[in-house]
Motif scaffolding. Structure first.
Motif, PDB file in Angstrom:
ATOM      1  N   PRO A 188     -73.585 -29.409 -12.154  1.00 48.43           N
ATOM      2  CA  PRO A 188     -73.664 -28.278 -12.934  1.00 48.43           C
ATOM      3  C   PRO A 188     -74.537 -27.119 -12.170  1.00 48.43           C
ATOM      4  CG  PRO A 188     -74.919 -29.785 -14.116  1.00 48.43           C
ATOM      5  CD  PRO A 188     -74.526 -30.593 -13.087  1.00 48.43           C
ATOM      6  N   ILE A 189     -73.618 -25.868 -12.143  1.00 48.18           N
ATOM      7  CA  ILE A 189     -74.538 -24.835 -11.582  1.00 48.18           C
ATOM      8  C   ILE A 189     -74.331 -23.519 -12.437  1.00 48.18           C
ATOM      9  CG2 ILE A 189     -73.527 -25.528  -9.258  1.00 48.18           C
ATOM     10  CD1 ILE A 189     -71.320 -23.479  -9.356  1.00 48.18           C
ATOM     11  N   ALA A 190     -74.009 -23.540 -13.807  1.00 50.82           N
ATOM     12  CA  ALA A 190     -74.187 -22.355 -14.767  1.00 50.82           C
ATOM     13  C   ALA A 190     -75.407 -22.277 -14.730  1.00 50.82           C
ATOM     14  CB  ALA A 190     -73.305 -22.689 -16.033  1.00 50.82           C
ATOM     15  N   PRO A 191     -75.978 -21.153 -15.039  1.00 52.78           N
ATOM     16  CA  PRO A 191     -77.373 -20.984 -15.285  1.00 52.78           C
ATOM     17  C   PRO A 191     -78.050 -21.909 -16.232  1.00 52.78           C
ATOM     18  CG  PRO A 191     -76.081 -18.699 -15.214  1.00 52.78           C
ATOM     19  CD  PRO A 191     -75.138 -20.083 -15.257  1.00 52.78           C
ATOM     20  N   ALA A 192     -77.498 -22.296 -17.382  1.00 53.07           N
ATOM     21  CA  ALA A 192     -77.964 -23.079 -18.394  1.00 53.07           C
ATOM     22  C   ALA A 192     -76.548 -23.686 -18.877  1.00 53.07           C
ATOM     23  CB  ALA A 192     -78.763 -22.713 -19.408  1.00 53.07           C
ATOM     24  N   PRO A 193     -75.976 -24.892 -18.424  1.00 49.88           N
ATOM     25  CA  PRO A 193     -74.771 -25.382 -18.725  1.00 49.88           C
ATOM     26  C   PRO A 193     -74.458 -25.543 -20.232  1.00 49.88           C
ATOM     27  CG  PRO A 193     -75.632 -26.709 -17.099  1.00 49.88           C
ATOM     28  CD  PRO A 193     -76.815 -25.729 -17.488  1.00 49.88           C
ATOM     29  N   TYR A 194     -75.553 -25.829 -20.966  1.00 54.62           N
ATOM     30  CA  TYR A 194     -75.191 -26.003 -22.593  1.00 54.62           C
ATOM     31  C   TYR A 194     -75.347 -24.889 -23.200  1.00 54.62           C
ATOM     32  CZ  TYR A 194     -75.303 -31.144 -21.946  1.00 54.62           C
ATOM     33  OH  TYR A 194     -74.801 -32.400 -21.898  1.00 54.62           O
ATOM     34  N   ILE A 195     -76.697 -24.159 -23.152  1.00 49.99           N
ATOM     35  CA  ILE A 195     -76.960 -23.025 -24.077  1.00 49.99           C
ATOM     36  C   ILE A 195     -76.502 -21.624 -23.604  1.00 49.99           C
ATOM     37  CG2 ILE A 195     -78.617 -23.934 -25.463  1.00 49.99           C
ATOM     38  CD1 ILE A 195     -80.758 -22.939 -23.497  1.00 49.99           C
ATOM     39  N   ALA A 196     -76.147 -21.370 -21.936  1.00 49.46           N
ATOM     40  CA  ALA A 196     -75.902 -20.285 -21.630  1.00 49.46           C
ATOM     41  C   ALA A 196     -75.073 -20.467 -20.146  1.00 49.46           C
ATOM     42  CB  ALA A 196     -77.126 -19.369 -21.163  1.00 49.46           C
ATOM     43  N   PRO A 197     -73.665 -20.878 -20.497  1.00 53.51           N
ATOM     44  CA  PRO A 197     -72.816 -21.556 -19.325  1.00 53.51           C
ATOM     45  C   PRO A 197     -72.065 -20.210 -18.746  1.00 53.51           C
ATOM     46  CG  PRO A 197     -71.716 -21.960 -21.730  1.00 53.51           C
ATOM     47  CD  PRO A 197     -73.227 -21.136 -21.834  1.00 53.51           C
ATOM     48  N   GLU A 198     -72.506 -19.045 -18.980  1.00 50.91           N
ATOM     49  CA  GLU A 198     -71.700 -17.861 -18.333  1.00 50.91           C
ATOM     50  C   GLU A 198     -71.899 -18.141 -16.796  1.00 50.91           C
ATOM     51  OE1 GLU A 198     -73.795 -17.406 -20.814  1.00 50.91           O
ATOM     52  OE2 GLU A 198     -72.991 -16.332 -22.281  1.00 50.91           O
ATOM     53  N   ALA A 199     -70.836 -17.715 -15.759  1.00 48.68           N
ATOM     54  CA  ALA A 199     -70.796 -18.208 -14.729  1.00 48.68           C
ATOM     55  C   ALA A 199     -71.660 -16.793 -13.837  1.00 48.68           C
ATOM     56  CB  ALA A 199     -69.280 -18.351 -14.173  1.00 48.68           C
ATOM     57  N   TYR A 200     -72.778 -16.758 -13.888  1.00 45.71           N
ATOM     58  CA  TYR A 200     -73.431 -15.480 -13.245  1.00 45.71           C
ATOM     59  C   TYR A 200     -73.827 -16.138 -11.835  1.00 45.71           C
ATOM     60  CZ  TYR A 200     -73.737 -12.946 -17.260  1.00 45.71           C
ATOM     61  OH  TYR A 200     -73.582 -11.979 -18.402  1.00 45.71           O
ATOM     62  N   TYR A 201     -73.452 -17.157 -11.414  1.00 44.03           N
ATOM     63  CA  TYR A 201     -73.579 -17.612 -10.062  1.00 44.03           C
ATOM     64  C   TYR A 201     -72.160 -18.372  -9.826  1.00 44.03           C
ATOM     65  CZ  TYR A 201     -74.399 -20.741  -6.072  1.00 44.03           C
ATOM     66  OH  TYR A 201     -74.372 -21.621  -4.945  1.00 44.03           O
ATOM     67  N   ASN A 202     -71.825 -18.091  -8.643  1.00 46.27           N
ATOM     68  CA  ASN A 202     -70.666 -18.681  -8.004  1.00 46.27           C
ATOM     69  C   ASN A 202     -70.585 -18.848  -6.445  1.00 46.27           C
ATOM     70  OD1 ASN A 202     -67.968 -19.663  -8.533  1.00 46.27           O
ATOM     71  ND2 ASN A 202     -66.967 -17.730  -7.676  1.00 46.27           N
TER      72      ASN A 202
END
Length: 893
Positions: A188-202
């Motif tokens: 998983p690469i979201a900043p925090a996959p559970y509590i902050a899954p917004e895709a700020y890295y792609n």
């Protein structure tokens, strides 16, 4: 004479040897999917070597009469040997097709299928595979450009080059891809996959070897956000032979990209260093972006029983990224305008992945994974406000106006013409920082047990996993200058989460039937700390969780898939498949610490504890896929039906106060036609790719509050539309006026246009007797995509057209748009891309061998359209459709 005779015989033998010109040739394919394997090294008699080309073909020339040993040793695959007999001079020996079998210690997370099919049979459910060839042909600037071609995916862009991904799968809300599980090489690469899954890295496309999109029960193996789908980016692996790669491109709007790699495989060790620098001035004013990304990889088979894979990644972005977009007036006058020159986004990401496989026996393999990452996001955003365009010079003053708003000179303004400007207080503009730091770590252990009998196979996987996250959020208010980067902290929050899970999947294959049951168990515990509030509390005893809020939840998540091969022979294959599974979306930091009783959501109290649970769904799909007409056509057709409940996070500033229920169903299709097979041509390749999606999403129940609706700048058209909606489904609207005491007072009568200004609060009730048949936002009823590629030797030409039907952007389904652009329907749009490239493959001039020259044009019609309103009242209209033409070269030394 006796001495001369042996020498003469030797000379005759040597002459005979050089006179022989036999040829050995063949093709190497992957056993699992039949895909041609390029750049595979083959060695004959332990001395002479060659590599397969892009079609998996190889050839040895000048071969002597006799028996020759052909060997293939490839990292991640079992060693293969063949004995080849050459019995006559000038003979051409066609080696039977060589199929390489994956070794038991291969890492499937980092391998992408190169099959011409648009899917992979390693997944039982519906899936779509974007191969490295697909990426190479289209020369994309970002991943959204690739993903828009995939059935079931809706891209809602906010400009740029996909630095922050905004896509929806099967009706998921697309803002920052928040409801999609994003992975890179299975991690998983979201900043925090559970509590902050917004895709700020792609991941940048230059680093990609392929993309896997999963939508069926297979995604249960990977973790949270399994309700709609998952995207797994497969990054480039070390090359098979030591290679220095140079990939340079440049184009309009200050775009340039420099991607350098060096690596190779030495015996059983593969290693590579990748460095990317990428810059783009953006389509609008003040929208520059700069990316630096470097990756180091090591892949090694330590012994015949064990292998290791390690990846180190650093990513940095500096951008003039803005939330403040266009109003309808600005979009009409000049969509290139962006006056917010003080918006600054800086991100830094560090990531480490470590994978280890150990073969315990012929039946058992133990797989271990450890991953850690840190993502820092500092974002200073200029405070903005809406004003009437006619008042701009008066509100802003001469200095600010002349600097950034002179495009308004000479314009005429109507009553509904608004613009978004920097908020001015005391002659100064200000910014606010939203600075965040995320840390993620995880450890996973998987035991694989395989049984392979004549008519029966079993592949059992059992996994245990621990996952940890922390998230610090600091907001800083600055009012001295829009360029100042310090100020007063007015929000200081900290979150932490631990998740423990177990997963079991058993893939059972009997003859043509594959049956795969699976089940996952999750236990999640999370804490929230409001540090400013805690600092004012009495009785702080220094304990770790003093003053914090806690939420915990657990549950079982089952799924099952089944498939059957209707037709299976060397020329044709047709497979039917189906599956049903429970999806879930974890509550995120913004809404996890709430109370829910009988479906009613409220802030927690002493008597109403925090107990918010995940959103869950029951997902069903069934379809058919295969290769037909001697592999002339490759098809995949899927029907899906997802029923979601516990629905809370409706969209930005939209939330269900009584938990909602939603149904999304539709049909996804893809068709690849290999037209060159009609002409039986080996040198020419002509492929037509078609993809289509039909979707319908209905809100079944729930009470929704939209905090942006009454704050929007309504026109006469949107006021009239809202009043008509209220009157036509009166039981679906709880309308409140403000009474004499200033309190909300519920009214039940029908309304007229003059009553609009009296409305203080408005809640929406979705059910059969209230609001019914409304579509969920960002769900176009159909999306169509057609692509065409032609290749002849080194030449490749491609074109693609993508059409997206009109779509609503809010739950009331407004047809008209408000004056600031936050609410309203998006009209249908299309984009057309085209590219041409020439590769000098196996060129006689060594300096040209391996060189590729290309030109790629995006949105060639330059038809600017309204792409999204994702940030709603704080933003407005995000435009898309700007033309971008790039050219470049790729060279491997």
């Amino acid at each position: 004479m006796k001495r001369f005779f042996p020498v003469l015989c030797s000379l005759i033998n040597i002459t005979t040897f050089f006179a022989q010109h036999a040829v050995i040739k063949g093709v190497v394919r992957n056993e699992s999917d039949g895909a041609a394997m390029s750049e595979v090294t083959l060695i004959i008699n332990g001395t002479t070597s060659t590599n397969t080309d892009s079609k998996g073909a190889f050839q040895f020339s000048e071969i002597a009469i006799g028996t020759h040993k052909l060997s293939i040793t490839l990292l991640g695959y079992e060693k293969t040997e063949r004995l080849i007999n050459v019995i006559s001079e000038n003979e051409i020996v066609e080696v039977p097709e060589i199929k390489l079998k994956s070794s038991a210690i291969q890492f499937p997370e980092i391998v992408i299928s190169e099959s011409p099919s648009s899917y992979s049979y390693k997944y039982q459910g519906s899936n779509f595979i974007v191969s490295s060839k697909d990426i190479e042909l289209s020369k994309p600037v970002g991943t959204e450009e690739i993903l828009k071609k995939v059935s079931g995916i809706n891209v809602s862009g906010d400009m740029g080059i996909s630095n922050r991904l905004n896509v929806g799968i099967r009706g998921s809300y697309p803002r920052r891809s928040v409801n999609i599980l994003l992975m890179e090489d299975g991690t998983p690469i979201a900043p925090a996959p559970y509590i902050a899954p917004e895709a700020y890295y792609n991941p940048p496309t230059e680093r990609l070897d392929g993309i896997e999109i999963m939508k069926g029960a297979d995604i249960l193996a990977y973790g949270s956000n399994t309700m709609y789908g998952a995207i797994n980016y497969i990054t480039k692996k070390p090359s098979l032979k030591p290679t220095l790669g140079v990939n340079l491109s440049a184009g309009e709007n200050g775009y340039h990209s420099e991607y350098l790699t060096y690596g190779g495989t030495w015996d059983k060790i593969g290693a590579e260093l990748q460095v990317l620098n990428k810059n783009f001035d953006g389509f609008q004013d003040n929208s520059q972006s700069s990316i630096f990304n470097t990756t180091a990889k090591l892949h090694s088979e330590l012994t015949t029983r064990s292998s290791v894979y390690m990846k180190l990644n650093y990513h940095q972005e500096e951008s003039k990224a803005s939330y403040s977009a266009l109003t309808p007036y600005t979009f009409k006058v000049d969509p290139l305008q962006n006056p917010f020159d003080a918006d600054d986004l800086t991100t830094k990401r560090y990531g480490v992945d470590l994978l280890y496989n150990y073969k315990l026996s012929n039946s058992f393999v133990l797989s271990s994974k450890i991953y850690v990452s840190q993502f820092q996001r500092d974002w200073w955003r200029q405070e903005n406000t809406l004003i009437k365009a006619s008042t701009a010079k008066t509100y802003l003053g001469d200095n600010f106006y002349n600097e950034r708003y002179s495009y308004l000179d000479g314009q005429t303004f109507g009553n509904d013409d608004y613009i978004r400007v920097g908020k001015v207080t005391g002659g100064k503009e200000s910014t606010r920082a939203r600075n965040r730091l995320f840390r993620v770590g995880g450890a996973q252990q998987t035991l694989k047990y395989n049984v392979d009998k004549e008519n029966f196979k079993m592949n059992l996987e059992a996994t245990i996993k621990g996952h940890w996250e922390s998230f610090a959020n600091v907001e800083i208010k600055n009012d001295s200058s829009r360029f100042a980067r310090s100020g007063t902290i007015d929000r200081d929050q900290y979150y932490e989460l631990s998740a423990y899970s177990g997963f079991i999947k058993d893939k059972l294959t009997y003859n043509r039937i594959v049956f795969t049951p699976s089940i996952r168990y999750e236990f999640v515990k999370m804490y929230c700390f409001d540090k400013l509030a805690i600092s004012k509390m009495n009785g702080n005893d220094g304990s770790k969780y003093f003053g914090s809020q806690k939420n915990a939840y657990s549950g079982f998540i089952p799924g099952v898939s089944i498939s059957y091969d209707l037709i299976i022979n060397p020329s044709n294959k047709l497979n039917i498949f189906g599956g049903v599974y429970k999806g879930y979306t974890a509550p995120i930091a913004d809404n996890a610490f709430l109370n829910v009783e009988d479906g009613v959501v409220s802030a927690p109290t002493v008597t109403k504890p925090i107990n918010r649970k995940p959103e869950v769904s029951l997902n069903f799909e069934a379809g058919i896929r295969g290769d037909l007409l001697n592999k002339f056509a490759n098809i995949q057709l899927t029907y899906f039906n997802n029923n979601v409940k516990n629905y809370y996070s409706a969209g930005r500033n939209e939330a269900f106060q009584t938990l909602g229920a939603v149904n999304v169903n539709g049909i996804e299709s893809s068709l690849n036609l290999y037209l060159h097979k009609l002409f039986n041509s080996e040198n020419h390749e002509v492929i037509l790719n078609l993809a289509g999606t039909l979707m319908n999403g209905t809100i079944l129940s729930g009470l929704l509050k939209d905090s942006d609706l009454l704050k929007a700048k309504h026109t006469d058209a949107t006021k009239t539309e809202l009043i008509n909606k209220i009157n036509s489904e009166r039981k679906g609207f709880d309308v409140y006026y403000s009474n004499v005491a200033g309190q909300d007072s519920l009214v039940s009568n029908n309304l007229s246009l003059p009553d609009f200004g009296k409305i203080k609060r408005l809640d929406f009730v979705f059910d059969e007797s209230g609001i019914s048949n409304n579509s969920i936002p960002y769900l176009p009823p159909f999306i169509l995509n057609a692509g065409f590629t032609y290749t002849f030797k080194g030449l490749s030409i491609g074109a693609n057209i993508n059409y997206v039907a009109s779509q609503y952007t809010d739950y009331l389904n407004f047809e008209n748009e408000t004056a600031e652009g936050a609410i309203g329907k998006l009209q249908a749009f299309k984009t057309i891309d085209a590219n041409i490239a020439y590769s000098f493959e196996r060129h006689k001039t060594k300096y040209l061998n391996g060189l590729c020259l290309f030109v790629a044009a995006k949105n060639i019609t330059n038809e600017v359209y309204q792409a999204s309103r994702l940030h709603r009242l704080s933003s407005g209209i995000m435009p898309g459709g700007f033309r971008q033409i790039n050219a470049g070269l790729k060279f491997n030394f």
